[in-house]
Each structure stands twice: as C-alpha cells, then as structure tokens.
Scaffold this motif. Structure first.
Motif, PDB file in Angstrom:
ATOM      1  N   UNK A 112      33.682  37.866  40.061  1.00  0.00           N
ATOM      2  CA  UNK A 112      35.010  38.479  40.050  1.00  0.00           C
ATOM      3  C   UNK A 112      35.887  37.911  41.166  1.00  0.00           C
ATOM      4  N   UNK A 113      35.274  37.645  42.315  1.00  0.00           N
ATOM      5  CA  UNK A 113      36.009  37.054  43.432  1.00  0.00           C
ATOM      6  C   UNK A 113      36.527  35.667  43.049  1.00  0.00           C
ATOM      7  N   UNK A 115      37.072  34.566  40.071  1.00  0.00           N
ATOM      8  CA  UNK A 115      38.119  34.675  39.054  1.00  0.00           C
ATOM      9  C   UNK A 115      39.445  35.108  39.676  1.00  0.00           C
ATOM     10  N   UNK A 116      39.391  36.046  40.631  1.00  0.00           N
ATOM     11  CA  UNK A 116      40.618  36.456  41.322  1.00  0.00           C
ATOM     12  C   UNK A 116      41.223  35.281  42.074  1.00  0.00           C
ATOM     13  N   UNK A 117      40.370  34.448  42.588  1.00  0.00           N
ATOM     14  CA  UNK A 117      40.818  33.273  43.337  1.00  0.00           C
ATOM     15  C   UNK A 117      41.500  32.297  42.382  1.00  0.00           C
ATOM     16  N   UNK A 119      42.941  33.140  39.653  1.00  0.00           N
ATOM     17  CA  UNK A 119      44.118  33.873  39.310  1.00  0.00           C
ATOM     18  C   UNK A 119      45.229  33.648  40.345  1.00  0.00           C
TER      19      UNK A 119
END
Lengths: 283, 263
Positions: A112-113, A115-117, A119
């Motif tokens: 998730x980290x 993917x947020x990155x 993003x």
C-alpha cells in the motif's frame, strides 16, 4: 527427563524449519536440473543447461537488480547516516519520539505504501499535476517508469532498516570519547572521521546487510513504479514460476540470485574485516 | 567561532531529520487523504471534494472484504503457531545446552536472511514436486516459516537477561517444572513473547512476495491490492489501510505507555 527437555522444546521448530526451509531448497535444487513442461510433467535429467540458458536470457535483469539494489543501498546510507547521527547525539529526551516517527510507515502495508508513492508521483497526480498546472514543470515531465522511480522507491521503502542499526551503534558511543579526542586537539571533522565513524561501522555493516538483500530481491517496487523497461530479477522469477509455469528456469534463476547475494555478502564482509566488525559489535 | 559552526550544523541536521520524517510519512498522508476523496470518475488521482462515503461503503466490494478477512484469519492462526513453537525454541536456546545448538542457531539465522523471493520460490518447488494443493494452509505454513525466527530471537534475548536462580528458587520451594514455567518463567519473558507475537502478526498481514507463490486461488489483502493496480485502486483500500494504520499506532502507543507505567 530434564535432559530431554531442550530437545522436546526445539523439536517443533526443527521440524518446521527442516521440512519447509531445508527440504524446499533441496526440492528447488532438484527442479533446477529437470527438463520438461507443466503439461507433460518434469523429469530429472541433470540438465545444467537450465542455468546457462536462464543466465543467457536474463543476465540483463540480474545485473540490473544488483545495480538498483546497490544504488539504493548507497543512497540509504548517505541519506540515513546523518539522521541516525542527529537522533543518537542530539535527540535528547525525545529520541524515542523520533524513532517512532521513523517507524510510522511500517504501520502501513508495504504494498500500500508503494502504491501511495506511485500515486504521489503519477504524471498528473496531486504533486506533478499541480506543479504542471502552475506551469512550473513541462507537460511531458514524468518520474514513473524510470530508473529513478524504482531506485527511489527501494530507498524509500527500506530506509528505516538502514537508520535503526546505525542509530543503535552510534547510541553506544560514549560522548566522553569524543570529548577526549577534542581535548587532544582533534577538530570536529577529525574526531568524527577517526573516532565516531569507526565506532559506527558495525551498525553500517548491519544496515547494509538488512537493506541490500531485500532491495535487490524485491519485485514490488519494479512492478509498481518501474514500467516494462525496468524489470528486475524478482519479476522474472515470479513470472516464470507463476505465469509461464517454467519451474526449471525459475528455480535455476532463484538459486543463481541467492548464490550471487551470498558471494556478494562474503566479499563485503571480507573487505570490511568482519572479525573487527563483530568484535566491535560484541563490545 | 567553532561553537557557532557547531550549532548551525546541528540546526541543519535537525531540519534535515524532519525532512526525512516528512518524506517517509508522505505516502501515508496521501493514503489517508484519498480515503476521503469524493471521486466521480474511475480514477482516483485528483482531489474532488470531501466525503465519508467510502467509510460507509467500506465492505461494499465483496472480494476485497474476503481478502481482508483471509489476511486477518491467516495472520491470527500463523501468529498462534509461531508464538508457541518459537517461544519453545527460544527457551531451549536461551536456557539449555544441547547437541545441535550451533546448527539450530544457524537455521534460525538462515530463515531470517533468506530473501523472501527465494523462500517463496523454494516452497513452491516443494509443493509442486509433492503435488500439494495451494490454499490458506500453505500460506499459513509459509508465514510461520518466515516469522518463527523473529519470535525465537526476541524470546531468547529476553531470557538470557533473566536470573536463573529465580527458577531454581521456585523449584526448591516445591514447584513442579510446569508450575515454575507458568508462574515464574512465562510472566518474566512475556514482554518478549508479546513483541514477537506483534511482529509475526505484522509480518504475516503485510506479506506479498512469499504469499504470491503459495496462495493458489486464496487471495489476501496485499495480493488483492497488487491485482487491482491496473484497474485502479478503489478508495475503500485507502480507508482499510487508514483503519489498520490507526489501530496499529494506538496499540503501539498503548504499549509504550503501559511499559513506562510499569517501570
């Protein structure tokens, strides 16, 4: 009975580690020498050509993984050392607060980290989209799908594993040793270079070990941040195993990766003089 | 002159440390923020207004909910197994001398230092060779495998700092071996066991690489997220991430406060 106790206590873990760590390695070694395919089945043919074939086809990705892993490790060392230094020597009573803030990302899933990155870095996302809207960046500016994005992602994801061991080593340095060096007319730089830095080497050693291996073998950053031009060996092994069902090639690649990492660690340990490092760490 | 230079250097390092902290936290801030994004189109990359809709519709994507539940169940089961067998081995290594101790230490170290990718690949090789069907059970096997050493290490670290004469005293006072363990040893190693349990739960719920090799058709939370990257991550993922993050931080703070009160 008392003499049996340690064996009974160790037995379940022995079985688990034996059956699921040692036996699988043997299974992988055996699969790496087989030929065949997923439909007709595989047969043991002691085909060492799996190794040469795999290396011939994927040496680019293997070398790229080592390069990316190495670059990220160096970046983590350069970025992380000053942080560890400041917290260890100047953190005062709030040391634990700073460490907690550094560990905060670990409360969010690694995937998730990343993917947020992704993003955050996306071409028209909140960061670059806004900057482009203000005319501060050219329209075709992009970071995703570049080497920089993958190495940056690896650096981001594993940085705390570099900072913590260096912090632990620096924490143990007695400030009086530095005062003594300064009393003996060492400049601040000399005191750092000749006293603090050598004493922190065990931490650097541990930090590099804890980050280089997982960064080199990580398939997620390349998959999410890298695009097709930046595939790493981890992605190849995953695809060969899970999509192509080409178990012999995948096993040969896995073994090669592990062998390369082990040799790398050995050379690194030799170059740094592990005995000195271990001795310093034990004190 | 030199003290002024020193102070400036320290101040710069202080600011630098905060920049790194902000950098490390920025994706988390993005994750939390976009859980509140009132997106209209399929993509969720630009801010379109505040909403609590995704919190209300948290469980509306059924296969995501199943994946999250799978992750929680697998983490719980593998943590229980890991803590039991890891604590036993930690006790054996920390308290006893026995044949094969060196080899055991090496195995524990090997389990920690094997790259996840190689661990997953070798397990799949075993399961393929033995025609073992892959499902939640094979995931649990793998998760116990990569967590158990961490429990062994934390328990061993705790037990070597304990005074063995406490246990001897309990036995001298007539306690049975089991009674000594339950009333003396276990309470004193409990912080190590708890730390190991939390670590093993976190490792399990977070794992993508090893799980991707041994999952068969069972999907966990990280696997679902990676699978959804191409079609777009729904805001519910951000909300679940935020909630897990919040609970984790609360537990950690609670632990720290409790530990401070005890001393």
């Amino acid at each position: 009975m008392r003499r049996l106790t340690p064996y009974l206590l160790a037995l379940p873990s022995w079985m688990w580690l034996g059956i699921f760590l040692v036996v699988p390695m043997a299974a992988m070694a055996s699969v790496s020498l087989q030929t065949g395919n997923a439909i007709d089945g595989f047969a043991m043919t002691f085909s060492f050509s799996n190794y040469s074939d795999a290396l011939g086809r994927y040496s680019t990705q293997l070398l790229r993984s080592l390069l990316y892993g190495g670059l990220a490790t160096v970046a983590m060392l350069v970025i992380g050392y000053p942080v560890a230094y400041w917290i260890a020597f100047k953190g005062g009573t709030r040391k634990s607060v700073y460490l907690f803030l550094l560990l905060l990302p670990f409360f969010v899933s690694f995937v998730l980290r990343t993917i947020s990155w992704n993003f955050l870095l996306s071409d028209n996302g909140i960061l670059f989209g806004t900057l482009k809207g203000w005319g501060l960046l050219p329209e075709d500016f992009h970071v995703l799908a570049t080497t920089f994005a993958v190495v940056g992602g690896l650096t981001y994801n594993f940085l705390p594993f570099m900072i913590l061991p260096i912090y632990v080593a620096l924490e143990r340095v007695d400030p009086r040793v530095i005062e003594a060096a300064q009393d003996l007319y060492a400049t601040r730089t000399a005191a750092f270079r000749r006293v603090v830095l050598p004493l922190s080497l065990p931490g650097v050693f541990a930090g590099v070990l804890m980050t280089f291996v997982p960064a080199t073998a990580d398939p997620i950053n390349a998959q999410i941040l890298g695009g097709t031009a930046n595939t790493m060996i981890g992605n190849i092994i995953q695809t060969e195993y899970l999509t192509n069902l080409n178990y012999p090639t995948a096993s040969a690649l896995s073994f090669t990766l592990m062998a390369v990492l082990l040799v790398g660690i050995f050379i690194y340990a030799r170059a740094l003089g592990t005995e000195n490092v271990l001795e310093a760490a034990a004190r | 002159m030199s003290t002024r230079g020193t102070r400036l250097g320290d101040r710069l390092l202080h600011i630098y440390t905060w920049i790194i902290i902000v950098w490390l936290s920025s994706p988390i801030a993005v994750m939390i923020l976009f859980g509140f994004n009132d997106k209209k189109s399929k993509s969720n990359t630009s801010w379109q207004g505040f909403t609590l809709r995704w919190y209300a519709e948290l469980f509306d994507i059924s296969d995501l909910t199943v994946a999250l539940r799978n992750s929680l169940v697998i983490a719980a089961v593998s943590t229980v197994i890991t803590v039991v067998i890891g604590t036993m081995l930690g006790l054996a290594l920390g308290r006893h001398r026995f044949r094969g101790k060196g080899l055991t230490n090496f195995l524990v170290f090997a389990a920690i230092s094997t790259p996840e990718l190689v661990m997953g690949a070798s397990l799949l090789s075993l399961f393929v060779s033995g025609n073992v069907p892959r499902d939640a059970n094979t995931i649990i096997v793998a998760h116990v495998l990569f967590s158990v050493s961490f429990v062994v290490v934390t328990v061993r670290a705790r037990i070597v700092t304990l005074d063995p004469s406490l246990e001897e005293a309990a036995r001298d006072l007539g306690a049975t071996a089991w009674g000594t363990f339950r009333q003396v040893t276990l309470p004193s190693i409990l912080p190590g066991v708890m730390a190991g349990a939390m670590l093993s739960f976190a490792l399990s719920i977070d794992d993508y690489v090893v799980t991707s090799f041994v999952n068969g058709s069972t999907v966990t939370f990280p696997l679902w997220i990676v699978g959804a990257v191409k079609t777009g991550i729904p805001p519910q993922v951000n909300v679940m991430g935020t909630l897990i993050f919040g609970i984790g931080v609360l537990i950690a703070i609670g632990n720290a406060v409790a530990a401070r009160r005890r001393t």
